[in-house]
Structures are given as C-alpha cells and as structure tokens.
Design an enzyme around this catalytic site. Structure first.
Site, PDB file in Angstrom:
ATOM      1  N   GLY A  12       0.827  -1.211   0.000  1.00  0.00           N
ATOM      2  CA  GLY A  12       0.000   0.000   0.000  1.00  0.00           C
ATOM      3  C   GLY A  12       0.856   1.253   0.000  1.00  0.00           C
ATOM      4  O   GLY A  12       0.518   2.280   0.588  1.00  0.00           O
ATOM      5  N   GLY A  35      -0.476   4.839  -0.816  1.00  0.00           N
ATOM      6  CA  GLY A  35      -1.589   5.370  -0.007  1.00  0.00           C
ATOM      7  C   GLY A  35      -1.188   6.554   0.850  1.00  0.00           C
ATOM      8  O   GLY A  35      -0.052   7.041   0.775  1.00  0.00           O
ATOM      9  N   GLN A  36      -2.145   7.006   1.711  1.00  0.00           N
ATOM     10  CA  GLN A  36      -1.921   8.226   2.509  1.00  0.00           C
ATOM     11  C   GLN A  36      -0.707   8.069   3.433  1.00  0.00           C
ATOM     12  O   GLN A  36       0.153   8.936   3.499  1.00  0.00           O
ATOM     13  CB  GLN A  36      -3.164   8.522   3.361  1.00  0.00           C
ATOM     14  CG  GLN A  36      -3.061   9.847   4.109  1.00  0.00           C
ATOM     15  CD  GLN A  36      -4.113  10.032   5.185  1.00  0.00           C
ATOM     16  OE1 GLN A  36      -4.650   9.068   5.729  1.00  0.00           O
ATOM     17  NE2 GLN A  36      -4.407  11.272   5.502  1.00  0.00           N
ATOM     18  N   ASP A  45       2.600  -1.813  -4.455  1.00  0.00           N
ATOM     19  CA  ASP A  45       1.194  -1.390  -4.451  1.00  0.00           C
ATOM     20  C   ASP A  45       0.508  -2.087  -5.614  1.00  0.00           C
ATOM     21  O   ASP A  45       1.168  -2.584  -6.524  1.00  0.00           O
ATOM     22  CB  ASP A  45       1.072   0.140  -4.586  1.00  0.00           C
ATOM     23  CG  ASP A  45      -0.266   0.657  -4.054  1.00  0.00           C
ATOM     24  OD1 ASP A  45      -0.276   1.308  -3.000  1.00  0.00           O
ATOM     25  OD2 ASP A  45      -1.301   0.361  -4.683  1.00  0.00           O
ATOM     26  N   ILE A  46      -0.804  -2.122  -5.586  1.00  0.00           N
ATOM     27  CA  ILE A  46      -1.536  -2.798  -6.659  1.00  0.00           C
ATOM     28  C   ILE A  46      -1.547  -1.934  -7.915  1.00  0.00           C
ATOM     29  O   ILE A  46      -1.784  -2.414  -9.015  1.00  0.00           O
ATOM     30  CB  ILE A  46      -2.974  -3.131  -6.202  1.00  0.00           C
ATOM     31  CG1 ILE A  46      -3.593  -4.162  -7.158  1.00  0.00           C
ATOM     32  CG2 ILE A  46      -3.834  -1.860  -6.102  1.00  0.00           C
ATOM     33  CD1 ILE A  46      -4.762  -4.920  -6.599  1.00  0.00           C
ATOM     34  N   TYR A  72     -14.945  -2.057   8.626  1.00  0.00           N
ATOM     35  CA  TYR A  72     -13.553  -1.608   8.830  1.00  0.00           C
ATOM     36  C   TYR A  72     -13.114  -1.856  10.280  1.00  0.00           C
ATOM     37  O   TYR A  72     -12.049  -2.400  10.528  1.00  0.00           O
ATOM     38  CB  TYR A  72     -13.478  -0.123   8.505  1.00  0.00           C
ATOM     39  CG  TYR A  72     -12.145   0.532   8.733  1.00  0.00           C
ATOM     40  CD1 TYR A  72     -11.952   1.394   9.813  1.00  0.00           C
ATOM     41  CD2 TYR A  72     -11.089   0.336   7.856  1.00  0.00           C
ATOM     42  CE1 TYR A  72     -10.735   2.033  10.013  1.00  0.00           C
ATOM     43  CE2 TYR A  72      -9.868   0.974   8.044  1.00  0.00           C
ATOM     44  CZ  TYR A  72      -9.710   1.826   9.128  1.00  0.00           C
ATOM     45  OH  TYR A  72      -8.500   2.463   9.318  1.00  0.00           O
ATOM     46  N   LYS A 104     -10.303  -4.361  11.812  1.00  0.00           N
ATOM     47  CA  LYS A 104      -9.172  -3.891  12.607  1.00  0.00           C
ATOM     48  C   LYS A 104      -9.106  -4.621  13.966  1.00  0.00           C
ATOM     49  O   LYS A 104      -8.018  -4.930  14.449  1.00  0.00           O
ATOM     50  CB  LYS A 104      -9.246  -2.374  12.821  1.00  0.00           C
ATOM     51  CG  LYS A 104      -8.983  -1.563  11.567  1.00  0.00           C
ATOM     52  CD  LYS A 104      -7.589  -1.827  10.999  1.00  0.00           C
ATOM     53  CE  LYS A 104      -7.279  -0.931   9.829  1.00  0.00           C
ATOM     54  NZ  LYS A 104      -5.967  -1.245   9.205  1.00  0.00           N
TER      55      LYS A 104
HETATM   56  C1  VAH Z   1     -10.646   6.423   8.302  1.00  0.00           C
HETATM   57  N1  VAH Z   1      -8.608   7.778   8.306  1.00  0.00           N
HETATM   58  O1  VAH Z   1     -11.262   7.461   8.468  1.00  0.00           O
HETATM   59  C2  VAH Z   1      -9.144   6.435   8.570  1.00  0.00           C
HETATM   60  C3  VAH Z   1      -8.861   6.107  10.007  1.00  0.00           C
HETATM   61  C4  VAH Z   1      -9.439   6.730  12.342  1.00  0.00           C
HETATM   62  C5  VAH Z   1      -9.742   6.913  10.934  1.00  0.00           C
HETATM   63  O2  VAH Z   1      -8.958   4.778  10.286  1.00  0.00           O
HETATM   64  O3  VAH Z   1     -11.160   5.387   7.961  1.00  0.00           O
END
Ligand code: VAH
Length: 320
Positions: free
Chosen positions: A6, A9-10, A32-33, A139, A143
């Site tokens: 990645g 990415g950011q 990265d892809i 998400y 995590k």
């Molecule tokens: C998001 N910037 O908004 C990421 C992060 C805590 C936020 O995981 O999904």
C-alpha cells in the site's frame, strides 16, 4: 530490507520516503496494486503487488531478502462500508498473507490499527488502551480481528508483530482516501482553493486526529523500540488532538480570516464518526516506548496551509 504494501496510499507514500531517508533508498521496497504516482515514494525499488496473491507476496519478499514487513494495503472506513465483502477479503486476506510472509521469512511486522476498533459501547472520553471493542463498521471489525491476529502470530509463531491505533491522519501530500476523518484534510485544501468548505461531519462530533509527520515518527519509534518493553504491542492508542469541524475551522481562520464553514451531513460517515471515541488515553504508548507527538492543532494548521499554498501558488486571496 523493508517491504511496504500500500505504498501509494496516505501513510505509505510518506512512510516510504521517510524510511528511505533513514535506512537507504535500496533498503525499502515499495509495493502497491497500482503504479506509484507519489513523488514522495520515488527513488527506490518498486514492485506491483496484489496482497491477496500470497505466492507473489512471498516471491517478492524472497527476491529482496526482506526482514521487515510493513503492511498498509487496506480499504478505509467509508469505502469499506460501501463494499463490505470486498473489504473483508482485502483487509483480512491481505493481512493474513502479510503475516504468513513474516512468519515464513522471520520478519519483524507492522500494520496499522485504528480508532475504528472502538464502538458505541466503548468509553467515549479518554478511551482506555484495554476496553470493550464492539465496532459497528466492517472496517472496525477488520481492525479488531487484525489486532487479535497479530497478537496470535506473536504468541503462537514468535513473529515480532507491532501496531498502532491511528486516529484521523492529516497530510498535504496525498488526497483523502475514503476515510471518515478525511473531512479534516479536505477542509484545508478547500479553504485555500475557494475559501469555503461544506463538512459532511457535524459540529460537535469530536474525533482524534494527528499530523502525518507525527504518525510516521511513531511508526519508526515503535519499530525501533525494545521488544521486551512492549506490553500491548497490537495496538497502541496514539493521538495528538481531539477536534470537531468548528475547532478546525477556527484554527484555519487565524490564517484565512474569511474562511467559511458550512455543513452538508453525510448520515453514513456521521454515524461512523459518532460510534468512535471523542478522545483516546495514550498513556500505554507514552510509558512503553516514549510516544510524544510534536504537532499541536495550531502548528499542524499552520504547516498544512503553508505546505499546500507552496504547492498550489496563487490558490487563495488571503493566503497565509
Ligand atoms: C478512516 N482515516 O477514516 C481512517 C482512520 C481513524 C480513521 O482509520 O477510515
């Protein structure tokens, strides 16, 4: 040698540049892809890699004799909520492959977690390092499962896994990438571009944030820390400030007095934001490996506006 997934990415685009400056350009393999566009990550080895392809992942790691895997490839919260099944496959499948590569090649391992691991039942203010984690987003589920999987690989296979629960990260180098906290990035760019911004997150909705230079420093500091001192290892609460759109706008107005903030709430991202903490307790990170962010809200706002203005000359009438 360090393999970063990645890398466009950011976090990746700035972390690759920082790692290459610290350890040498040829010591950091960016993957990265999609081909890398960010200038920050230029000037060193790059490989196309789909992290869901375990064999390709292993082949690249062996080709460069990797001893550290930094796994960043993932979908962020809002994008994941719009594509939950793909998010599970990429966020969990990619992480499992990254951990398997680290196990087979005996690598040190880092992957970011997020304040997204917490949910409506978690304490909202000064959210503890160890507390209830029942997130309501795909998400967040990814995590939490990721944190537990990293602990498992440490206990069962001896992989030196380490992680950080990042707050919203603010940077000027890469455009917002589908996160819930990205309103805070967009506000700076819009303030300079047209002097106003319509926030999809509501006033009074507080979230933890941190400036990207502090996030990059925290990753390097954690990875270089003495393993024996790491009690919580996956994953430390880290944050530098707790803000809402109004606080951020007030800071921008110190430099751009005519900046106008309006609201156009996105119910989905507002619901995600409200399920997350207002502020984190970062004492474990401070006590176990010396976490100490440098940028306050004021210093970050000043640097963001100056850096963006320098890259987009003539972008605002009353530029800082
Ligand atoms: C998001 N910037 O908004 C990421 C992060 C805590 C936020 O995981 O999904």
């Amino acid at each position: 040698r360090i393999l970063v997934t990645g890398s466009s990415g950011q976090i990746g685009s700035e972390l690759v540049a920082a790692l290459r400056a610290r350890y040498g350009e040829d010591q950091v393999i960016a993957t990265d892809i999609k081909p890398s566009q960010s200038p920050a990550a230029a000037g060193g080895p790059f490989e196309l890699l789909d992290v869901n392809n375990r064999q390709a992942f292993l082949d690249i790691a062996r080709k460069y004799n990797i001893d550290t895997v930094i796994h960043l490839a993932a979908l962020l919260s809002a994008t994941a909520e719009a594509n939950p099944l793909f998010a599970w496959e990429l966020n969990m499948g990619g992480l499992l492959n990254a951990l398997e590569v680290a196990r087979e090649l005996k690598c040190q391992f880092f992957t970011p977690s997020s304040i997204g691991v917490f949910g409506p039942d978690s304490p909202k203010d000064l959210t503890p390092q160890l507390t209830i984690q029942r997130p309501i987003t795909m998400y967040g589920i990814n995590k939490v499962a990721g944190e537990l999987l990293c602990d498992y690989y440490y206990r069962k296979f001896g992989v030196d896994t380490r992680g950080l629960r990042f707050p919203g990260l603010i940077s000027y180098l890469t455009p917002p990438g589908g996160g819930t906290t990205d309103y805070a990035v967009a506000m700076f760019f819009e303030a300079l571009r047209c002097g106003e911004y319509s926030s999809y997150i509501d006033k009074g909705t507080f979230m933890d944030m941190m400036y990207m230079p502090d996030a990059i420093e925290a990753i390097i500091q954690l990875m270089e820390a003495d393993s024996a001192k790491l009690i919580h290892r996956n994953a430390y609460n880290v944050s530098a400030m707790s803000i809402d759109p109004e606080l951020l706008a007030a800071e921008i107005r110190k430099l751009l007095p005519s900046f106008k903030l309006t609201y156009q709430i996105d119910p989905i991202r507002e619901q995600i934001a409200q399920s997350w903490p207002n502020s984190l307790d970062t004492s474990a990170a401070r006590n176990e490996w010396g976490f100490k962010p440098r940028y306050t809200l004021e210093a970050m706002a000043q640097d963001m506006l100056c850096q963006i203005a320098a890259r987009n000359p003539g972008s605002s009438s009353d530029s800082p």
